[in-house]
Design a protein around this motif. Structure first.
Motif, short mmCIF file in Angstrom:
data_model
loop_
_atom_site.label_atom_id
_atom_site.label_comp_id
_atom_site.label_asym_id
_atom_site.label_seq_id
_atom_site.Cartn_x
_atom_site.Cartn_y
_atom_site.Cartn_z
N ARG A 81 0.81 -1.22 0.00
CA ARG A 81 0.00 0.00 0.00
C ARG A 81 0.84 1.27 0.00
NH1 ARG A 81 -5.45 0.33 0.92
NH2 ARG A 81 -6.18 2.41 1.39
N ASP A 82 2.01 1.23 0.60
CA ASP A 82 2.84 2.43 0.68
C ASP A 82 3.81 2.56 -0.50
OD1 ASP A 82 4.50 0.33 1.41
OD2 ASP A 82 5.36 1.36 3.13
N ARG A 83 3.71 1.71 -1.49
CA ARG A 83 4.60 1.80 -2.65
C ARG A 83 4.32 3.09 -3.41
NH1 ARG A 83 7.87 -1.42 -5.70
NH2 ARG A 83 8.08 -0.86 -7.88
N GLU A 84 5.37 3.81 -3.72
CA GLU A 84 5.24 5.04 -4.51
C GLU A 84 4.74 4.70 -5.91
OE1 GLU A 84 5.67 8.22 -3.50
OE2 GLU A 84 6.06 7.46 -1.49
N TRP A 85 4.06 5.63 -6.54
CA TRP A 85 3.60 5.46 -7.91
C TRP A 85 4.33 6.46 -8.80
CZ3 TRP A 85 2.10 2.43 -11.42
CH2 TRP A 85 1.49 2.88 -12.60
N ASP A 86 5.15 5.94 -9.67
CA ASP A 86 5.85 6.73 -10.67
C ASP A 86 5.46 6.13 -12.01
OD1 ASP A 86 7.71 7.69 -12.57
OD2 ASP A 86 9.21 8.04 -11.01
N ALA A 87 4.49 6.75 -12.67
CA ALA A 87 3.95 6.20 -13.91
C ALA A 87 5.01 6.01 -14.99
CB ALA A 87 2.81 7.08 -14.42
N VAL A 93 5.87 -3.55 -12.25
CA VAL A 93 6.52 -4.84 -12.06
C VAL A 93 7.30 -4.78 -10.74
CG1 VAL A 93 8.15 -6.49 -13.02
CG2 VAL A 93 6.67 -5.16 -14.54
N VAL A 94 6.94 -5.67 -9.83
CA VAL A 94 7.56 -5.73 -8.52
C VAL A 94 8.15 -7.13 -8.34
CG1 VAL A 94 7.18 -5.50 -6.03
CG2 VAL A 94 5.82 -4.12 -7.63
N LYS A 126 2.02 -6.17 -10.61
CA LYS A 126 1.14 -5.91 -9.46
C LYS A 126 0.46 -4.56 -9.62
CE LYS A 126 3.56 -8.65 -6.03
NZ LYS A 126 3.97 -8.69 -4.62
N VAL A 127 -0.76 -4.49 -9.14
CA VAL A 127 -1.50 -3.24 -9.13
C VAL A 127 -1.00 -2.41 -7.95
CG1 VAL A 127 -3.78 -2.22 -8.79
CG2 VAL A 127 -3.50 -4.19 -10.29
N VAL A 128 -0.70 -1.16 -8.22
CA VAL A 128 -0.18 -0.26 -7.20
C VAL A 128 -1.36 0.55 -6.63
CG1 VAL A 128 1.40 1.64 -6.74
CG2 VAL A 128 2.04 -0.15 -8.37
N PRO A 129 -1.61 0.43 -5.32
CA PRO A 129 -2.74 1.16 -4.74
C PRO A 129 -2.77 2.64 -5.08
CG PRO A 129 -1.96 -0.45 -3.18
CD PRO A 129 -0.98 -0.45 -4.33
N ARG A 130 -1.63 3.30 -5.06
CA ARG A 130 -1.61 4.73 -5.38
C ARG A 130 -1.95 4.98 -6.85
NH1 ARG A 130 3.14 7.36 -1.61
NH2 ARG A 130 2.40 6.39 0.31
N ALA A 131 -1.69 4.01 -7.71
CA ALA A 131 -2.09 4.14 -9.12
C ALA A 131 -3.60 4.03 -9.25
CB ALA A 131 -1.40 3.07 -9.96
N ILE A 132 -4.20 3.16 -8.45
CA ILE A 132 -5.67 3.04 -8.45
C ILE A 132 -6.28 4.37 -8.02
CG2 ILE A 132 -7.64 1.93 -7.30
CD1 ILE A 132 -6.26 0.18 -9.38
N MET A 133 -5.74 4.96 -6.96
CA MET A 133 -6.24 6.24 -6.47
C MET A 133 -6.07 7.33 -7.52
SD MET A 133 -7.27 5.28 -3.54
CE MET A 133 -6.96 4.00 -2.35
N ALA A 134 -4.92 7.33 -8.20
CA ALA A 134 -4.68 8.32 -9.24
C ALA A 134 -5.67 8.14 -10.40
CB ALA A 134 -3.24 8.22 -9.76
N ALA A 135 -5.86 6.90 -10.83
CA ALA A 135 -6.80 6.63 -11.93
C ALA A 135 -8.23 6.99 -11.52
CB ALA A 135 -6.72 5.16 -12.36
N GLY A 136 -8.57 6.69 -10.27
CA GLY A 136 -9.91 7.05 -9.78
C GLY A 136 -10.12 8.55 -9.81
N GLY A 137 -9.11 9.30 -9.45
CA GLY A 137 -9.20 10.76 -9.51
C GLY A 137 -9.32 11.26 -10.93
#
Length: 121
Positions: free
Chosen positions: A14-20, A66-67, A72-83
Motif C-alpha cells: 500500500r505504501d509503494r510510490e507510484w511513478d507512472a 513490475v515488482v 502488481k497493481v499499485v494502490p496509489r495508481a488506483i487512487m490516481a486513476a480514480g481521480g
C-alpha cells in the motif's frame, strides 16, 4: 475502444510510490513490448483504444508496475486513476459510454483495498 478485462492482479504494498513513467519502462520490459504494445502490456492498463492497439499512446489509465518480476497493481495508481476518471488532472479522454465500465473495473480494485471509490462517496 475498450476497457481491459479485469485480471485480479495482486496488489503491491500500500505504501509503494507510484511513478507512472518508471512503471511504464518496467512494464514494457517485463511484457517484452519495447517496440510495440502487446497483450501482456495491456494488462497494466484499464483502457485502450482497440483501433490503435499497436501504439503506446492508445493505452490509458496505467495501474500496475513490475515488482520483483511480478505485475502488481499499485494502490496509489488506483487512487490516481480514480481521480482522473473524476476529472482530476484534466480528466481522461475516453468515450463517455465507457466511463462506467472503467469505474466498475477500478471499483473491484478499490474493494480489494477495502476502500470506497471516490464516485461512490
Amino acid at each position: 475502444m475498450t476497457v481491459t478485462q479485469f485480471r485480479d492482479l495482486p496488489l503491491a504494498d500500500r505504501d509503494r510510490e507510484w511513478d507512472a513513467a518508471e512503471a511504464e519502462r518496467r512494464v514494457r520490459s517485463w511484457a517484452k513490448a519495447e517496440d510495440a504494445p502487446n497483450a501482456k502490456y495491456r494488462e497494466a492498463h484499464i483502457w485502450y483504444d482497440s483501433d490503435n492497439a499497436d501504439e503506446f499512446g492508445g493505452y490509458k489509465l496505467p495501474i500496475a508496475d513490475v515488482v520483483n518480476g511480478t505485475l502488481k497493481v499499485v494502490p496509489r495508481a488506483i487512487m490516481a486513476a480514480g481521480g482522473v476518471v473524476q476529472g482530476a488532472r484534466g480528466g481522461v479522454k475516453i468515450p463517455k459510454d465507457e466511463v462506467d465500465r472503467v469505474k466498475a473495473h477500478l471499483a473491484k480494485y478499490y474493494a480489494k483495498l477495502g476502500e470506497t471509490p471516490p464516485w461512490e462517496r
